[in-house]
Design an enzyme around this catalytic site. Sequence first.
Site, PDB file in Angstrom:
ATOM      1  N   ASP A   4       0.858  -1.177   0.000  1.00 53.10           N
ATOM      2  CA  ASP A   4       0.000   0.000   0.000  1.00 53.10           C
ATOM      3  C   ASP A   4       0.898   1.232   0.000  1.00 53.10           C
ATOM      4  O   ASP A   4       2.074   1.156   0.369  1.00 53.10           O
ATOM      5  CB  ASP A   4      -0.897  -0.023   1.242  1.00 53.10           C
ATOM      6  CG  ASP A   4      -1.960   1.071   1.202  1.00 53.10           C
ATOM      7  OD1 ASP A   4      -2.262   1.545   0.093  1.00 53.10           O
ATOM      8  OD2 ASP A   4      -2.457   1.439   2.269  1.00 53.10           O
TER       9      ASP A   4
ATOM     10  N   ASP B 185      -9.328  -6.247   2.767  1.00 52.42           N
ATOM     11  CA  ASP B 185      -8.002  -6.728   2.386  1.00 52.42           C
ATOM     12  C   ASP B 185      -7.765  -8.159   2.858  1.00 52.42           C
ATOM     13  O   ASP B 185      -6.811  -8.812   2.421  1.00 52.42           O
ATOM     14  CB  ASP B 185      -6.906  -5.831   2.989  1.00 52.42           C
ATOM     15  CG  ASP B 185      -6.862  -4.462   2.342  1.00 52.42           C
ATOM     16  OD1 ASP B 185      -7.286  -4.355   1.175  1.00 52.42           O
ATOM     17  OD2 ASP B 185      -6.417  -3.507   2.996  1.00 52.42           O
TER      18      ASP B 185
ATOM     19  N   ASP C  83      -4.651  -3.256   5.282  1.00 50.54           N
ATOM     20  CA  ASP C  83      -5.083  -2.734   6.579  1.00 50.54           C
ATOM     21  C   ASP C  83      -6.594  -2.736   6.755  1.00 50.54           C
ATOM     22  O   ASP C  83      -7.104  -2.561   7.851  1.00 50.54           O
ATOM     23  CB  ASP C  83      -4.546  -1.314   6.803  1.00 50.54           C
ATOM     24  CG  ASP C  83      -4.953  -0.351   5.690  1.00 50.54           C
ATOM     25  OD1 ASP C  83      -5.762  -0.745   4.823  1.00 50.54           O
ATOM     26  OD2 ASP C  83      -4.454   0.789   5.681  1.00 50.54           O
TER      27      ASP C  83
END
Length: 914
Positions: free
Chosen positions: A333, A647, A643
């Site tokens: 990310d 996900d 997070d």
Amino acid sequence: MEKEQESYVNYYEIPYQEVIEKLTTDAEQGLSQTEVSQRYEQYGANELEAKPGKPWWLRLLLQFNDPLLYILLIAGAVKAFMESWTNAIVIWGVTVLNAVIGYVQEAKAESAIASLAKSVTTEATVLRDGKQVRVPSRELVPGDIVTIASGDKVPADIRLFKVTNLQVDESALTGESVPVEKSVSPLAGDTVLADRTNMCHAGSFVTSGQGSGVVVAIANATEVGKISKSMEESVTLTTPLTRKFAKFSKVLLYIILAIATFTLIVGVAQGQDLPTMFDAAVALAVSAIPEGLPAVVTITLAIGVNRMAARNAIIRKLPAVESLGSATVICSDKTGTLTENKMTVQRIDIADEHYVVSGTGYSPNGEIALAQHGSEEASITDGLNPALQECLMAGILCNDSWLEEKGGDWTVIGDPTEGALITVASKVGLNQSDVNKERRRLDAIPFESQYQYMATLHGGDSPIIYVKGSVEAILKRCSQEITLRGEKIPLQREVIEKSVEEMAAQGLRVLAFAKKEVDSNQKSVDHEDIQGELVFLGLQGMIDPPREEATKAVAACQSAGIQVKMITGDHVATARAIAQKMGIQKEGQVLALTGQQLEHMDKAKIVHNVEKGSVFARVAPAQKLQLVEGLQSQGEIVAMTGDGVNDAPALKQADIGIAMGQGGTEVAREASDMLLTDDNFASIEAAVEEGRNVYQNIRKAIAFLLPVNGGESMTILISALLVRDLPILAIQVLWLNMINSVTMTVPLAFEPKTAGLMQQPPRNPNEPLITGKLLRRIGVVSLFNWILIFGVFEWAEAVTGDIDLARTMAIQALVAARIIYLLSISQLGVGLVQFIRGNISGLANTSAIAVGILAAVALQILFSQVGLMNVLFETASLSWQQWLLCLLPMLPMIPTAMLANRIDPPNPKTATEN
């Protein structure tokens, strides 16, 4: 003594007002700290009672549950049956010592891993003394007012009194796979657990929405506590690598038994007496068993886990230690992982005007100025136009975070993006507390990744819904926009999109803001209220600068043959700009793809593009799973960060799922193999480096231990077949394999990482435990050890005529040569070479090997010079001249070790220095 909690079997059937009254709490203020302390003392911690583990004696006995140790136990029993009690006691003694060492080291390893797991605490948002605070879940007490939101793990059993689109996954408790939509109304008394929609139960996960409720049960009084009065949280040290060792041990067992039986039969057929040949068969079996190897592997893995924890990467599942060393792709990310997660608004676009903002971080220092032909001189701090004020107000009101000042340093409590919106408004005098009092919030729709927006309803003279979110999500719901004077005009979509492109090209993350005036009677807001007819207010562009250490880590990963791919929900231009700054590229180019583009690709095309692409922007959670599967279909070993709630599937699918310790949801944590305590990409690179080091140190242990077993086995086998005296006895082999080997091998687990470790390509996870190169290394050193043992024994026996002395000299000569061999594969040997060349830094962090060698030397002196040891192990004391003769084999070991290192280098970029 903790007081038993009152059963709450009827809490779901009475109005929540009565529940709050019954528990003597306040929905608006929560409990006072004094009341919390009293209740904590009364009810104890909010954690399930752990089931007692296996008793120590059973865990010790389980250490003997090893196929290779069965041979030793049986050999000792036969020796006892033959009334060779000294040999039997020594064999049993060494076997017990092996079990004790394994028990102690395994207990330490399990304790270390368990303590790391406990250090990752679940937190809850609770109302106390009128303020919302975050506390560890174990500190909750009955009567606490708790707020839960998407991604949270429910910390206790809660009676809900406020919900907003709240859905909870209770599958672990009820078996119901579909998330349950929650409400607040009382239910009938016979409502089954799965249908108690006004309750949230401990251990379940919030999948969407948010809600508030009162804690009615904690710890063992919760539903999960009732179902299982005790929970056993076992820590297993089993990994793919240890399973390979178990399989290797079984194969080795059959080979050993076959060769030992063959030796016994051949010897008896040649006329040797049965006891003598049995001694030879036992010695051969014992010599081939690498007794100390399983303990060394376990210790090395445990040390790797602790080293990773010291570098902010907590391993939740031990196999991840090995997988990290094989990782070929890291999908990361952007926000907070590759970047600093300290957002700062730098540009605001309202109608046709562009404003620039000075100042960084969350400090209110700075100002907003109107950009005039590139100039930033027209400050507007003296007065806000209606449009700019509305845009800034939307940023403050549609916001769940707040700022705190501690010692002059401003920090955000909540989302960094929301912190930036509060900060920029404060630079023109808009105070969050004052604005919230003026426009009191009535209801809210929390941000959900599938919707890409957040909405809040506020009271006042005319109720207003404020919405903030991605440009795409907001624009498609807007029909009008506001002018500088506050007038409404038709939406100028092309102008807005051009501004977005300009801001994104500068690496800015762009948020759009809108509002909708509603009827004065409206008290709640849902998704249908904002499907259309919104009034566009403006754009705020903010930047989250790349972490300097993350940029270096990306370069290190790429040097190590690991691809880094950015997967983010941000705008594609923003993501590409950050990727270019950080050097995230493939073959010198930054190929950026959007989730929308991926939607129109078939599976084959996705697989092709995911391999070529470096940046994937505006990606939906389901597409993350597709990307991971696409990479894995190409044979890649994928580490994936995440997070959010959605996900979790991608984290589970990835070879190494990595959750964020600071900003990650509980759902993501539960699905992960590893947790980053600092949410920093550099910590992933550090963990990969440690994972590689763990595997390298295990290879060193194999390369050190097995040549001794090979040399011993060859010596005993050939001596038996040639009908000659054995140069080494079974009990002496046990000493070498257990005491000497473990003393010198365990320090290899503490070896520091080598300089060239991250310049090597990733390891193939499917490669065999013993590769061809390693097998050739073992063969070369085993041959040398055989020649050494056989040669020294034959010479010493011929010269002295004392067989015990000859065997002792052969063993001491072998150990002396082993010291040189250990130095050749360890960092201490490299450090000594560098020290001779004048570089003292090479000796850093090599003390473990030095201590191991000194301990081995001290034990060898006892082995031959102490009378009791002479009796137990059939050795003889040596004179100082004989000791010097035993040291001579160190010299020929040097070229042998150099040859072995050329065949199979133990340390990247340092093999020639060994």
